[in-house]
Design a protein around this motif. Structure first.
Motif, PDB file in Angstrom:
ATOM      1  N   GLU A   9      58.143  70.844   0.059  1.00 21.38           N
ATOM      2  CA  GLU A   9      59.403  69.570  -0.657  1.00 21.38           C
ATOM      3  C   GLU A   9      60.459  69.620  -0.981  1.00 21.38           C
ATOM      4  OE1 GLU A   9      56.339  69.460  -4.063  1.00 21.38           O
ATOM      5  OE2 GLU A   9      54.721  68.132  -2.741  1.00 21.38           O
ATOM      6  N   LYS A  48      49.687  65.881 -19.668  1.00 21.13           N
ATOM      7  CA  LYS A  48      49.417  65.372 -18.511  1.00 21.13           C
ATOM      8  C   LYS A  48      48.696  66.325 -17.247  1.00 21.13           C
ATOM      9  CE  LYS A  48      53.259  68.195 -16.596  1.00 21.13           C
ATOM     10  NZ  LYS A  48      54.745  68.805 -15.877  1.00 21.13           N
ATOM     11  N   THR A  49      48.443  65.348 -16.311  1.00 18.70           N
ATOM     12  CA  THR A  49      47.949  66.362 -14.915  1.00 18.70           C
ATOM     13  C   THR A  49      48.630  66.487 -14.587  1.00 18.70           C
ATOM     14  OG1 THR A  49      47.792  62.998 -13.533  1.00 18.70           O
ATOM     15  CG2 THR A  49      45.564  64.493 -15.260  1.00 18.70           C
ATOM     16  N   LYS A  50      48.720  67.819 -13.438  1.00 20.28           N
ATOM     17  CA  LYS A  50      49.292  68.839 -13.138  1.00 20.28           C
ATOM     18  C   LYS A  50      48.777  69.319 -11.627  1.00 20.28           C
ATOM     19  CE  LYS A  50      52.556  71.732 -13.192  1.00 20.28           C
ATOM     20  NZ  LYS A  50      53.605  72.950 -13.092  1.00 20.28           N
ATOM     21  N   TRP A  51      49.793  69.289  -9.985  1.00 19.09           N
ATOM     22  CA  TRP A  51      48.630  70.269 -10.018  1.00 19.09           C
ATOM     23  C   TRP A  51      49.193  71.782 -10.477  1.00 19.09           C
ATOM     24  CZ3 TRP A  51      46.548  69.528  -5.005  1.00 19.09           C
ATOM     25  CH2 TRP A  51      46.070  70.781  -4.186  1.00 19.09           C
ATOM     26  N   TYR A  56      44.128  69.759 -10.163  1.00 20.72           N
ATOM     27  CA  TYR A  56      44.660  68.335 -10.962  1.00 20.72           C
ATOM     28  C   TYR A  56      44.104  68.341 -12.021  1.00 20.72           C
ATOM     29  CZ  TYR A  56      47.286  66.531  -7.410  1.00 20.72           C
ATOM     30  OH  TYR A  56      48.319  65.990  -6.422  1.00 20.72           O
ATOM     31  N   ASP A  64      56.927  69.347 -20.730  1.00 20.45           N
ATOM     32  CA  ASP A  64      58.872  68.736 -19.922  1.00 20.45           C
ATOM     33  C   ASP A  64      59.397  68.163 -20.997  1.00 20.45           C
ATOM     34  OD1 ASP A  64      57.043  69.010 -17.370  1.00 20.45           O
ATOM     35  OD2 ASP A  64      56.845  66.155 -17.298  1.00 20.45           O
ATOM     36  N   ASP A  96      56.405  65.780 -11.842  1.00 27.68           N
ATOM     37  CA  ASP A  96      55.209  66.651 -12.180  1.00 27.68           C
ATOM     38  C   ASP A  96      55.112  66.881 -10.121  1.00 27.68           C
ATOM     39  OD1 ASP A  96      52.993  67.910 -12.064  1.00 27.68           O
ATOM     40  OD2 ASP A  96      51.617  65.820 -12.362  1.00 27.68           O
ATOM     41  N   ARG A 138      53.580  67.629  -7.657  1.00 31.03           N
ATOM     42  CA  ARG A 138      52.679  66.816  -6.697  1.00 31.03           C
ATOM     43  C   ARG A 138      52.434  65.527  -6.723  1.00 31.03           C
ATOM     44  NH1 ARG A 138      49.497  70.686  -2.902  1.00 31.03           N
ATOM     45  NH2 ARG A 138      50.963  72.250  -2.650  1.00 31.03           N
ATOM     46  N   PRO A 139      51.662  64.886  -6.091  1.00 30.15           N
ATOM     47  CA  PRO A 139      51.898  63.476  -5.776  1.00 30.15           C
ATOM     48  C   PRO A 139      50.489  63.845  -7.132  1.00 30.15           C
ATOM     49  CG  PRO A 139      52.040  63.856  -4.408  1.00 30.15           C
ATOM     50  CD  PRO A 139      51.718  65.008  -4.032  1.00 30.15           C
ATOM     51  N   THR A 140      51.069  62.489  -8.170  1.00 29.18           N
ATOM     52  CA  THR A 140      49.380  62.167  -9.455  1.00 29.18           C
ATOM     53  C   THR A 140      49.319  60.976  -8.443  1.00 29.18           C
ATOM     54  OG1 THR A 140      50.934  63.098 -10.979  1.00 29.18           O
ATOM     55  CG2 THR A 140      49.193  61.779 -11.578  1.00 29.18           C
ATOM     56  N   PRO A 141      47.970  60.819  -8.353  1.00 27.01           N
ATOM     57  CA  PRO A 141      46.962  60.485  -7.913  1.00 27.01           C
ATOM     58  C   PRO A 141      46.657  58.778  -9.594  1.00 27.01           C
ATOM     59  CG  PRO A 141      44.892  62.294  -8.800  1.00 27.01           C
ATOM     60  CD  PRO A 141      46.528  62.657  -9.505  1.00 27.01           C
TER      61      PRO A 141
END
Lengths: 713, 195
Positions: free
Chosen positions: A151, A527-530, A535, A542, B25, B27-30
Motif C-alpha cells: 500500500e 467511522k469504520t476502520k481497518w 472493521y 480525521d 481510511d 483499508r478499503p471500506t466495504p
C-alpha cells in the motif's frame, strides 16, 4: 513497437520536454508551484552526467565549490556530483566553505516537527514527527499504524512529500515497465476532458449514447450519406447530435487509454475493474494518480489529468523529484521566497506592467526579491547532477535504500538578501479580495452568481529600510456562507465572517488539534476502520487531528487580539487561524468558516521560516484532556484528545492584519443570524439564535471541554 | 495499490459542516460502488453551499432574504480570552522504546477488550485494570470493551506516550443521559433496529 524502439521514443519525448524547458513536467497548470526565475549566475554549472561518459566530455568549468573526496564517518558525509562523478565529501568542511547541507535522508521532517528542549534541558517530544516520517516513507497510516505491504500514501498534496526512498522505488519500478507504449497518447489527448457519472447515471448515459448512435446510423443510411459528418453537413438538424455523438465516442476511446495507463502504472488492478465503467477501483486509481502527480482534481478526468497521463512515467517521477527537492531545499535554506511575491504588488495599470517586488540595499540599490526556493532547487539539482529523468534514475541505481539513512548534499545556495537575520521584522497580511455579503440564493432557490475578480491572498512582508518588502503571496480563503446545524437540530445558512483588523500570532502550533463544536453531527464522529484484522466502528479523529487531515492541517498560527488590561496585555481569541489545509481544492476559490487556509506544505514552510527568523520559545506539547462521550447506534463512543498540539510562543508576537477587501454587492455588512435554506420546510417557525462565541468559528475556538480525565491524561 | 479510500462519513460531514477534505481510511471500506461514486462527486464540489433540493417543497420565507437591520456586531466582541496553556505532564523517558498503556473499567465486572478482531484482554471483577506494553509510536489502540449488561464501549489509548484511561461502562437504561441518545435512538427506530 519493440522495447528498444519504445525506449527510444520515451527518451526522445523526454529530451523534447527538457528542450522545451521542462516546465510542462514540473509546472503544468494546476500545480502549486509559483513562477520561478532562471537560475542565478552563481549557481553551479550542471556537470556532465555519468550516463553519458562515453561521449566526449565538454571542457570542465572551474567548480570552486567542489570539495575533495573524504572517507568520513556516516555522520560527517555529504555528496556532490563534480564533473559528472559523484563523490563523498566531508560535511563539516562543506559548512566551513559556506555550503548548505541538504538532508536527503528518509528520516527528514520539517523543522517545525522537531523535538524541542525545555529550559532545564528535558526533551519536549514532538510526537507528530514519527507519523510524518512514517507517512512520507509509506510505512504507516495517518494514525501511525503500519501500512500493509504494497500500500502507498500519496500525500504530497496534503503537505507530506514522499521520501527519497519512496521515489527511488518509484523510479526503479517505472523504469522496468514496458507497457507505456501500449497507451495511445493521441487518443488520450484528443479530448479536453472525459465526462464521468455516478453508477446509475453512467448506465443511463451509455444507453442514451447507444440509442443516439443507432438513430444517427439509420438516418445516415436513409440519407445515403457516407459518414455522419456528411449527414450533418447535408441535414443541419443532425449537426448537434452528431457532434455530441462524436465527442462521446472520442471520450470513450480516451477512457480506454486511461484504463491502460492506470494498469500500466500499477495503480489499478485490472481484475477488479469492469472495462468501460468508471467504477470504484478506477476512481480510486485516478485519485491516486492525481495525488501522486500533484494534479488538482478529485478523480475527475480533467485535461490536466490526461496531460499528466500522456507524459512518460519517468518524466512524471522526475517532476515529483524536483518538487520533493524543492521542499528539502526551502527548509535547508530556511527561506520562503518562492517567486510568488509579485502577487502582493499593485496590479498593472494603464498598460504599465506590475512592478516587481524589491528592496533597498545598504548602498541604495533597488534589488528584486529573489525566488530563493527556485534558485536553491536549481542549485541542488545541479549539484546532484540531475538534469534529466535518466540522471535521476542513475542516482537511484547507484544508491541502495540503506544510503538514504544518511544521504546529504553539500550545495552552494544563493546569497541571502540583506534583510535576512535571526530577528526579521515580519508582518503578515491577509487581503480578503472581493467580498460578497449578499445571500447567494434568490427567493426561488436559484443560485445568484457572485463573481470575484480578486481572490483572497496571504502575503508575508519584511519591514526593511522603511519599506514593506513582500516575500510571498499565496492564495488563501476567507469565510463565507456555510451550512450550520442550529440548536433546533435544523440546518441553516450562516455567514461566517473572517475578522478584519489588526491581530497578532502569539502561538504557532505544529500538528494542532481541532475541537469539534458541540453541534457537530454525531454521524460524522464515527467511522469504520481497518483495525487489527477487522472493521470495527471507531471514533473518527480525521478532522480533529493531530494529522494532515485535521481541520487545522499540519500547522496553525492563532490570530489573537492584544488588548491592554491594566499593566499587562491580554489576548483574545475569536477562533480565527491561519492554517494548513487538507482541502487543497478549497484554495481555488471556495470559502472557509472564517479561517485562512494555506496549502499544507506552504503553511509548514511559512511557520518553520517564522520560527527560524523570530525569537520563539518552544513550549512543547500542551495538555488538552478533552473527552467527549456520546451514544451512537446502540454503542458508547469516547473521543479522547489528550493534546492540543506542539506549541511555540513568539516573543514578541508577529503582527497579522486582515484587510477588509472590496465589498461588492448590495449588503455592506455581514449577516449575523441564521438564514433559512430556500425550498426547505422547517418545523420551527422561529429562527434559533446563532451562537456568537469563538466556538462557532472555524476553529471551534480552541477552547477545551475538560473532561473527567483532568488536564494531563 | 493505494492506501487511500474516500471517507465513508465525508458526505454526511460535508452536508453538515462543510467538507474540509477527504478522510483517509487505510483499508478499503466495504461500501457499495454507487456510494463511493457519490462520495467522489461530493468531494468535487463545494457541497457546504449546495443548492436546495429541487424536490423539496418550495416556499418563500420571510427569513430567507437577508435584512440590512441584521448587521453584524464587530467580530472581536465575541472573542474570548485565550486559554491558559498547560504543558503536558512530562514522561520520565520520552524516548523509551516501549510505553505502558493502562485501561481500567468501572464498575468492576467481567469484560472482554477487543482490538479490531483480536481479543486483547479479559478483565476480571477482582482486577478491573489491564496494563499493556506497546512499542512507542506504533499507532493508537482503538478498543471496544464488551461486558454483559452494558453497552459496547469504544475508547482509544495512545502509544506515543504512557497513557491511561478509566472507562465507566454504561448500562442500556443509563444511556438516555448520553449525548446523542435522542437523535441516534430516533434514527435506530426509523431503521427498525432494536439495539
Amino acid at each position: 513497437m519493440g522495447v528498444l524502439t519504445r525506449r527510444s521514443v520515451v527518451v526522445l519525448a523526454l529530451l523534447l520536454s527538457l528542450l522545451a524547458g521542462s516546465p510542462a513536467a514540473c509546472r503544468r497548470g494546476g500545480t502549486r508551484s509559483p513562477v520561478r526565475v532562471p537560475a542565478p549566475a552563481s549557481a553551479p554549472a550542471t556537470p556532465a552526467p555519468a550516463a553519458r561518459a562515453e561521449t566526449p566530455a565538454p571542457p570542465s568549468k572551474p567548480d570552486p565549490d567542489a570539495l575533495p573526496e573524504a572517507a568520513s564517518p556516516a555522520e560527517r558525509r555529504a555528496i556532490q556530483v563534480v564533473a559528472g562523478q559523484e563523490r563523498v565529501v566531508d560535511a563539516e568542511q562543506a559548512v566551513k566553505r559556506g555550503l548548505t547541507l541538504v538532508d536527503l535522508s528518509d528520516g527528514w521532517a520539517p523543522y517545525i516537527f522537531q523535538d524541542g528542549k525545555a529550559a532545564d534541558g528535558a526533551i519536549l517530544p514532538n510526537r507528530y514527527r514519527a507519523v510524518f516520517v512514517g507517512l512520507a516513507n509509506d510505512r504507516t497510516d495517518g494514525d501511525g499504524q503500519a501500512l500493509p505491504p504494497g500500500e502507498r500514501n500519496y500525500l504530497e498534496l496534503y503537505g507530506i512529500p514522499p521520501s527519497l526512498s519512496v521515489l527511488r522505488a518509484r523510479f526503479l519500478a517505472d523504469a522496468a515497465r514496458t507497457c507505456e507504449a501500449g497507451v495511445d497518447n493521441a487518443r488520450l489527448l484528443a479530448v479536453d476532458s472525459i465526462e464521468t457519472f455516478g453508477h446509475t447515471t453512467e448506465k443511463k448515459e451509455a444507453t442514451k449514447h447507444r440509442q443516439r448512435g443507432l438513430r444517427l446510423e439509420a438516418a445516415r443510411a436513409k440519407a445515403g450519406a457516407a459518414t455522419l459528418e456528411a449527414l450533418a453537413a447535408a441535414d443541419p438538424r443532425y449537426a448537434g447530435e452528431v457532434k455530441t455523438h462524436q465527442r462521446v465516442e472520442a471520450e470513450r476511446a480516451a477512457f480506454a487509454e486511461v484504463e491502460k495507463r492506470l494498469v500500466c502504472e500499477g495503480l489499478m488492478d485490472a481484475a477488479k475493474h469492469k472495462p468501460g465503467v468508471y467504477d470504484a477501483p478506477m476512481r480510486s486509481a485516478v485519485l491516486d494518480f492525481q495525488q501522486k502527480n500533484d494534479v488538482f482534481a478529485q478523480a475527475d478526468l480533467t485535461r490536466a489529468t490526461l496531460e499528466a497521463m500522456a507524459r512518460p512515467l519517468l518524466a512524471n517521477d522526475f517532476a515529483t523529484l524536483r518538487r520533493v527537492l524543492a521542499e528539502r531545499a526551502a527548509h535547508a535554506g530556511n527561506f520562503v521566497e518562492d517567486g510568488s511575491a509579485i502577487g502582493a504588488m499593485p496590479p498593472a495599470k494603464h498598460g504599465r506592467p506590475r512592478a516587481l517586488p524589491s528592496y533597498r540595499t545598504a548602498d541604495g540599490k533597488v534589488v528584486t526579491v529573489p525566488d530563493l526556493v527556485g534558485q536553491a532547487t536549481d542549485a541542488l539539482m545541479a549539484r546532484l547532477g540531475l538534469s534529466s529523468p535518466e540522471e535521476a534514475l542513475a542516482l537511484f541505481r547507484r544508491h541502495p535504500e540503506s544510503d538514504f539513512l544518511w544521504l546529504r548534499a553539500a550545495v552552494r545556495f544563493p546569497d541571502l538578501p540583506e534583510y535576512y537575520g535571526p530577528k526579521m521584522d515580519l508582518v503578515a497580511e491577509i487581503d480578503r479580495g472581493d467580498v460578497w455579503y449578499d445571500f447567494p440564493f434568490d427567493s426561488k432557490g436559484n443560485r445568484v452568481p457572485q463573481p470575484r475578480n480578486r481572490f483572497p491572498t496571504f502575503n508575508l512582508y519584511v519591514r526593511w529600510r522603511g519599506d514593506k518588502v513582500p516575500l510571498v503571496s499565496w492564495r488563501t480563503t476567507i469565510g463565507g456562507w456555510r451550512s450550520e446545524l442550529a440548536s433546533d437540530g435544523e440546518e441553516y445558512y450562516r455567514y461566517k465572517e473572517s475578522d478584519v483588523g489588526k491581530r497578532v500570532w502569539r502561538h504557532i502550533v505544529s500538528a494542532p488539534v481541532w475541537l469539534p463544536p458541540p453541534s457537530s453531527p454525531l454521524a460524522s464522529m464515527v467511522k469504520t476502520k481497518w483495525v487489527a484484522g477487522g472493521y470495527p466502528r471507531v471514533v473518527n479523529y480525521d478532522e480533529t487531528g493531530p494529522g494532515f487531515l485535521s481541520a487545522y492541517g499540519l500547522v496553525a498560527g492563532i490570530h489573537v487580539q492584544a488588548k491592554q488590561r491594566g499593566e499587562g496585555v491580554a489576548y483574545f481569541d475569536n477562533g480565527i487561524r491561519t492554517h494548513g489545509s487538507s482541502d487543497y481544492l478549497s484554495l481555488r476559490g471556495r470559502f472557509s468558516h472564517g479561517c485562512h487556509r494555506l496549502y499544507n506544505n506552504l503553511a509548514v514552510r511559512l511557520f518553520s521560516f517564522v520560527l527560524k527568523h523570530r525569537r520563539a520559545k518552544v513550549l512543547g506539547p500542551m495538555a488538552l484532556g478533552f473527552r467527549r462521550t456520546f451514544y451512537w447506534d446502540g454503542e458508547v463512543f469516547e473521543m479522547r484528545l489528550p493534546t492540543r498540539g506542539f506549541y511555540y510562543e513568539l516573543d514578541p508576537p508577529l503582527p497579522v492584519e486582515t484587510l477588509k477587501g472590496k465589498i461588492v454587492g448590495h449588503a455592506q455588512q455581514p449577516m449575523t443570524d441564521y438564514v433559512r435554506k430556500p425550498g426547505v420546510t422547517y418545523a420551527n417557525s422561529n429562527l434559533p439564535s446563532a451562537p456568537t462565541g469563538p466556538e462557532s468559528k472555524a476553529g471551534g475556538g480552541g477552547r477545551a471541554e475538560p473532561g473527567p480525565e483532568g488536564k494531563a491524561p | 495499490m493505494s492506501a487511500r479510500v474516500l471517507c465513508p462519513t465525508c458526505l454526511v460531514l460535508t452536508l453538515a459542516v462543510g467538507c474540509r477534505g477527504p478522510s483517509v481510511d487505510h483499508r478499503p471500506t466495504p461500501t457499495a460502488d454507487t456510494a463511493s461514486t457519490d462520495r467522489v462527486a461530493a468531494l468535487s464540489r463545494d457541497s457546504s453551499l449546495h443548492a436546495p433540493a429541487s424536490s423539496a417543497p418550495k416556499r418563500e420565507s420571510a427569513d430567507t432574504m437577508p435584512k440590512a437591520a441584521r448587521a453584524a456586531a464587530p467580530a472581536s466582541e465575541s472573542a474570548k480570552a485565550e486559554d491558559d496553556l498547560q504543558s503536558e505532564e512530562r514522561e520520565a523517558n520520552p524516548l523509551s522504546e516501549m510505553v505502558t498503556l493502562t485501561l481500567s473499567i468501572s464498575p468492576p465486572v467481567k469484560a472482554v477488550v477487543m482490538w479490531g478482531s483480536k481479543q486483547l484482554a479479559r478483565i476480571a471483577p477482582d482486577n478491573p485494570t489491564v496494563e499493556l506494553q506497546r512499542p512507542r509510536s506504533s499507532g493508537p489502540l482503538d478498543l471496544d470493551i464488551r461486558a454483559e449488561g452494558f453497552l459496547p464501549h469504544h475508547t482509544r489509548l495512545y502509544s506515543d506516550r504512557n497513557d491511561k484511561v478509566n472507562v465507566r461502562l454504561v448500562r442500556p437504561a443509563e444511556a438516555t443521559g448520553l449525548l446523542g441518545y435522542r437523535s441516534s435512538g430516533a434514527a435506530a427506530a426509523v431503521k427498525g433496529k432494536t439495539k
